[in-house]
Design an enzyme around this catalytic site. Structure first.
Site, PDB file in Angstrom:
ATOM      1  N   LYS A  79      84.545  85.620  -2.511  1.00 48.35           N
ATOM      2  CA  LYS A  79      86.001  85.664  -2.687  1.00 48.35           C
ATOM      3  C   LYS A  79      86.471  87.100  -2.500  1.00 48.35           C
ATOM      4  CE  LYS A  79      89.529  84.127  -6.046  1.00 48.35           C
ATOM      5  NZ  LYS A  79      89.735  83.462  -7.357  1.00 48.35           N
ATOM      6  N   SER A 154      92.731  79.498  -7.218  1.00 46.93           N
ATOM      7  CA  SER A 154      92.897  80.521  -6.210  1.00 46.93           C
ATOM      8  C   SER A 154      91.664  80.736  -5.328  1.00 46.93           C
ATOM      9  CB  SER A 154      93.261  81.851  -6.880  1.00 46.93           C
ATOM     10  OG  SER A 154      92.203  82.289  -7.716  1.00 46.93           O
ATOM     11  N   SER A 178      90.626  78.605 -11.469  1.00 49.30           N
ATOM     12  CA  SER A 178      90.549  78.953 -10.047  1.00 49.30           C
ATOM     13  C   SER A 178      89.230  78.676  -9.353  1.00 49.30           C
ATOM     14  CB  SER A 178      90.896  80.429  -9.851  1.00 49.30           C
ATOM     15  OG  SER A 178      92.283  80.556  -9.740  1.00 49.30           O
TER      16      SER A 178
END
Ligand code: GLN
Length: 497
Positions: A79, A154, A178
């Site tokens: 990420k 996210s 997330s």
């Protein structure tokens, strides 16, 4: 799905370790898959071709020298709110669009040391604020199961990368859901460990008392393998916990005999629509069929979770994001005086959701309102944690939905509040710091669509119950095999690589 992606991290690492295939060959396959599908999926903000090849060659040299690497040659998506030395690390924000990290996050470093290959930096909602990846300022990520739909957020890029076969494992971060929500939306496993279990060093801070790094993978066994490699204290993160980590990979089980699983009275799934309700009821029955005893538990303050989180998270974000001032790093928009430079830099650099949270958080922390908002939210947080403690006196684990619906279409949640509601089932666990995961649990076909979309079952345990939690999820996954029922829509349109 491509051959490389269909294989588990465990199998890839075993093959590389035994010399049946080289890390370099696996890496070339992964990069070819990325080249083939990225134009449709957009999981990555940066593809790390050169770094991936260099890492693969290093792994192959280590294997030749007789080293044992538990993740040898396993393609990894990171990420893009985690630092990797020498790579652009953006948090999907214009304010960091050109920032190159001078150091590597501990969790990333541990995976690389275990032999994983960094394929790319995955898209996310800007600074991890959002539930669909639509708040990314730098790119659009599509759900591999229906390209008209969001991947969740996210950690949407991480989930999509794994689902699309562009990585075998991924790192995400979970502040209020997330990792779990995008995992549910993309038919993968997503696991948030206990707060403090995994070092946050090198993770760009959003809400420091909630942020936690964890794995996304095709299987629970792979998630456990990643967890075992990243868990454990770190002198670089004072909030990381220095207590011994019991490897979760050793505790994967095939039944749930002797396990009491709590079903939360407040999380009645009937309101979610008949099809979604049916999937969750079936999931609870399947847990029972595996030998678990289902008991009703109650979390009377869970309904305050959203309001509590949406004060604490913005408050912490307003403080954390103060560092982006155009002085030390990141974007700078010049002006005649320094105050004007700050204002212009931050106006140009942050997107609307980030600004909204900075405003709400600054307000909640300001004198006169601090007690009424921030302090009260902290008290509510304590009550929520106590509810869980009480519930875990009568059960070992809790089962709940990971999200109230399957992946939605782009722009479907245009007002902030409807997006915040997506976190209803994941936030209470985050506020209590508990380990929780999402495992694929079935499919529904949304109205107006012909494509089945996946749902995720959330399992949550007491603090430090990771081995029990992953073990139970493995039993459920092996008995049901929901993840394998459908393939990504992507594969209908793209040649197999
Ligand atoms: N969707 C939640 C938010 O927008 C959770 C995000 C997260 O876990 N990073 O804050």
């Amino acid at each position: 799905m491509s051959d490389a992606a269909a294989r588990s991290a465990t199998a890839i690492a075993a093959d590389v370790q035994a010399g049946r295939v080289s890390a370099r060959e696996i890496t070339e396959k992964a990069l070819a898959r990325v080249a083939a599908v990225e134009p449709r999926v957009g999981a990555y903000l940066t593809v790390l071709d050169a770094a991936a090849r260099a890492a693969a060659d290093r792994v192959d040299a280590c294997i030749r020298a007789g080293e044992r690497l538990p993740l040898a040659g396993v393609p990894l998506a990171i990420k893009d709110n985690m630092a990797l030395a020498g790579s652009r690390t953006t948090a999907a924000s214009k304010i960091l669009a050109d920032w190159v990290a001078p150091y590597t996050a501990t969790a990333v470093a541990r995976l690389l040391a275990a032999g994983a290959i960094p394929i790319g930096k995955a898209n996310l909602d800007e600074f991890a604020m959002g539930s669909s990846c639509e708040n990314s300022a730098l790119g659009t990520t599509r759900n591999p199961y229906d390209l008209e739909r969001v991947p969740g957020g996210s950690s949407g890029g991480s989930a999509a990368a794994v689902a699309a076969g562009e990585a075998t494992i991924a790192l995400g971060s979970d502040t209020g859901g997330s990792i779990r929500e995008p995992a549910a939306f993309c038919n993968v496993v997503g696991f948030k460990p206990t707060y403090g279990r995994v070092s946050r060093y090198g993770l760009i801070a959003f809400a420091s008392s909630l942020d936690q790094i964890g794995p996304l993978a095709h299987t629970v066994a792979d998630a456990a393998l990643v967890y075992d490699a990243i868990a454990g204290g770190d002198p670089m993160d004072a909030t990381s916990l220095d207590r011994p980590v019991e490897p979760a990979s050793a505790r994967l089980r095939d039944d749930l005999r002797g396990c009491k699983i709590g079903i939360v009275r407040q999380f009645d799934t009937q309101t979610l629509g008949d099809d979604v309700d049916a999937v969750y009821r079936r999931a609870y029955r399947d847990l029972e069929a595996l030998g678990a005893e289902l008991v009703e538990v109650t979390l009377p303050t869970a309904d305050y979770g959203l309001a509590t989180y949406y004060l604490i998270a913005p408050a912490e974000c307003s403080s954390n994001l103060a560092r982006f001032d155009g002085v030390r790093y990141g974007l700078r928009v010049d002006a005649d005086d320094v105050r004007e430079m700050y204002a212009r830099t931050r106006a140009a650099g942050f997107g609307p959701e980030v600004k909204r949270r900075i405003l709400i958080g600054t307000y909640a922390l300001s004198s006169g309102y601090y007690d009424a908002y921030y302090v009260r939210a902290q008290k509510a947080r304590t009550l929520i944690a106590r509810d869980f403690e009480r519930a875990f006196q009568s059960c070992d684990l809790i089962a709940a939905p990971a999200a109230s619906c399957p992946a939605f279409r782009f722009n479907a949640k245009s007002d902030p509040y409807s997006m915040y509601l997506m976190d209803y089932y994941t936030i209470p666990m985050s506020l209590a710091g508990l380990p929780a995961l999402s495992v694929p649990c079935g499919w529904v076909t949304p109205d107006g669509s012909t494509r089945p979309m996946p749902l995720g079952l959330q399992l949550c345990g007491p603090l430090f119950s990771e081995p029990l939690l992953l073990g139970a999820a493995h039993a459920y996954e092996s008995a049901t095999g929901h993840a394998r029922a459908h393939r990504p829509a992507l594969d209908e349109a793209v040649d197999h690589v």
